[in-house]
Design a protein around this motif. Structure first.
Motif, short mmCIF file in Angstrom:
data_model
loop_
_atom_site.label_atom_id
_atom_site.label_comp_id
_atom_site.label_asym_id
_atom_site.label_seq_id
_atom_site.Cartn_x
_atom_site.Cartn_y
_atom_site.Cartn_z
N LEU A 1 0.82 -1.21 0.00
CA LEU A 1 0.00 0.00 0.00
C LEU A 1 0.85 1.27 0.00
O LEU A 1 0.64 2.17 -0.81
CB LEU A 1 -0.95 0.01 1.20
CG LEU A 1 -1.84 1.23 1.36
CD1 LEU A 1 -2.85 1.33 0.22
CD2 LEU A 1 -2.57 1.18 2.69
N ASN A 2 1.83 1.33 0.86
CA ASN A 2 2.63 2.56 0.97
C ASN A 2 3.64 2.74 -0.15
O ASN A 2 4.29 3.78 -0.24
CB ASN A 2 3.32 2.61 2.34
CG ASN A 2 2.32 2.81 3.44
OD1 ASN A 2 1.33 3.52 3.29
ND2 ASN A 2 2.55 2.16 4.57
N THR B 1 2.67 2.61 -3.29
CA THR B 1 1.84 3.01 -4.42
C THR B 1 2.15 4.44 -4.85
O THR B 1 2.25 5.34 -4.03
CB THR B 1 0.35 2.87 -4.04
OG1 THR B 1 0.08 1.50 -3.77
CG2 THR B 1 -0.55 3.35 -5.17
N SER B 2 2.31 4.61 -6.17
CA SER B 2 2.52 5.93 -6.78
C SER B 2 1.25 6.44 -7.44
O SER B 2 1.07 7.64 -7.60
CB SER B 2 3.62 5.87 -7.83
OG SER B 2 4.82 5.47 -7.27
N LEU C 1 -8.98 6.67 1.67
CA LEU C 1 -7.55 6.98 1.67
C LEU C 1 -7.29 8.44 2.03
O LEU C 1 -6.40 8.75 2.82
CB LEU C 1 -6.93 6.63 0.32
CG LEU C 1 -6.82 5.13 0.04
CD1 LEU C 1 -6.47 4.89 -1.42
CD2 LEU C 1 -5.81 4.47 0.97
N SER D 1 -7.74 9.02 5.64
CA SER D 1 -6.67 8.45 6.46
C SER D 1 -5.32 9.13 6.19
O SER D 1 -4.28 8.67 6.67
CB SER D 1 -6.56 6.94 6.23
OG SER D 1 -6.12 6.66 4.92
N GLY D 2 -5.35 10.22 5.41
CA GLY D 2 -4.14 10.99 5.17
C GLY D 2 -3.28 10.51 4.03
O GLY D 2 -2.15 10.97 3.85
N ARG D 3 -3.78 9.57 3.24
CA ARG D 3 -3.04 9.06 2.09
C ARG D 3 -3.64 9.65 0.82
O ARG D 3 -4.80 9.45 0.53
CB ARG D 3 -3.12 7.54 2.03
CG ARG D 3 -2.39 6.87 3.16
CD ARG D 3 -2.42 5.37 2.92
NE ARG D 3 -1.59 4.66 3.85
CZ ARG D 3 -2.07 3.94 4.85
NH1 ARG D 3 -3.36 3.85 5.05
NH2 ARG D 3 -1.25 3.31 5.65
N ARG D 4 -2.82 10.36 0.08
CA ARG D 4 -3.28 10.97 -1.17
C ARG D 4 -2.48 10.40 -2.32
O ARG D 4 -1.32 10.74 -2.50
CB ARG D 4 -3.13 12.47 -1.14
CG ARG D 4 -4.13 13.15 -0.27
CD ARG D 4 -4.19 14.64 -0.60
NE ARG D 4 -5.37 15.25 -0.07
CZ ARG D 4 -6.55 15.29 -0.70
NH1 ARG D 4 -6.69 14.77 -1.87
NH2 ARG D 4 -7.58 15.88 -0.13
N PHE D 5 -3.09 9.49 -3.06
CA PHE D 5 -2.48 8.93 -4.26
C PHE D 5 -3.20 9.52 -5.47
O PHE D 5 -4.42 9.70 -5.43
CB PHE D 5 -2.65 7.41 -4.32
CG PHE D 5 -2.09 6.66 -3.15
CD1 PHE D 5 -0.74 6.70 -2.87
CD2 PHE D 5 -2.91 5.91 -2.34
CE1 PHE D 5 -0.21 5.99 -1.79
CE2 PHE D 5 -2.41 5.19 -1.27
CZ PHE D 5 -1.05 5.23 -1.00
N ASN E 1 3.12 13.22 -9.21
CA ASN E 1 3.61 12.52 -8.04
C ASN E 1 5.15 12.39 -8.03
O ASN E 1 5.72 11.90 -7.07
CB ASN E 1 2.96 11.14 -7.94
CG ASN E 1 2.92 10.59 -6.55
OD1 ASN E 1 2.82 11.35 -5.60
ND2 ASN E 1 3.00 9.30 -6.42
#
Length: 124
Positions: A41-42, A44-45, A65, A68-72, A118
């Motif tokens: 998961l971490n 991921t780009s 996401l 939960s603070g994840r921005r992909f 990214n």
């Protein structure tokens, strides 16, 4: 790494093969839940996700996401294009919203845009 989340195995396989041919590391997932529990998961780009999947939709995955603070960067694909889904995805920062069947060249352009945003390169 590019993560492909789609409950349709044929779409997952075709998208995997296309993205892999560009030199990117790729992981595929049959559901949003499988992706969320992945050890990758971490890494991921970019996420290429189906909008409509059983249990958790691609749109709900994106929201989860973000919360939960994840921005992909997200690229959405769907067989059932609904303007409200498109608007929701783009408002939340999706790069592209493509209707199935989508053109591979269009997906590549979307992926290039997502990864440039990214700062990722092939193999990541």
């Amino acid at each position: 790494m590019i993560s492909i989340v789609d409950d349709d195995m044929s779409v997952r396989t075709a998208t995997h093969n296309l993205v892999r041919s560009l030199g990117y590391a790729v992981e595929t997932y049959a559901s949003a839940e499988e992706f969320l529990h992945s050890p990758h998961l971490n890494e991921t780009s970019c996420v290429i996700a189906d909008v409509r999947m059983p249990a958790m939709s691609g749109l709900d995955l994106q929201s989860h996401l973000i919360a939960s603070g994840r921005r992909f960067p997200f690229i959405f694909v769907t067989a059932f294009s609904v303007e409200s889904d498109r608007a929701r995805a783009l408002r939340a920062g999706a790069i592209c919203f493509l209707s199935k069947p989508f053109d591979g060249d269009v997906l590549i352009k979307c992926l290039d845009t997502a990864l440039a945003q990214n700062g990722s390169a092939p193999g990541e």
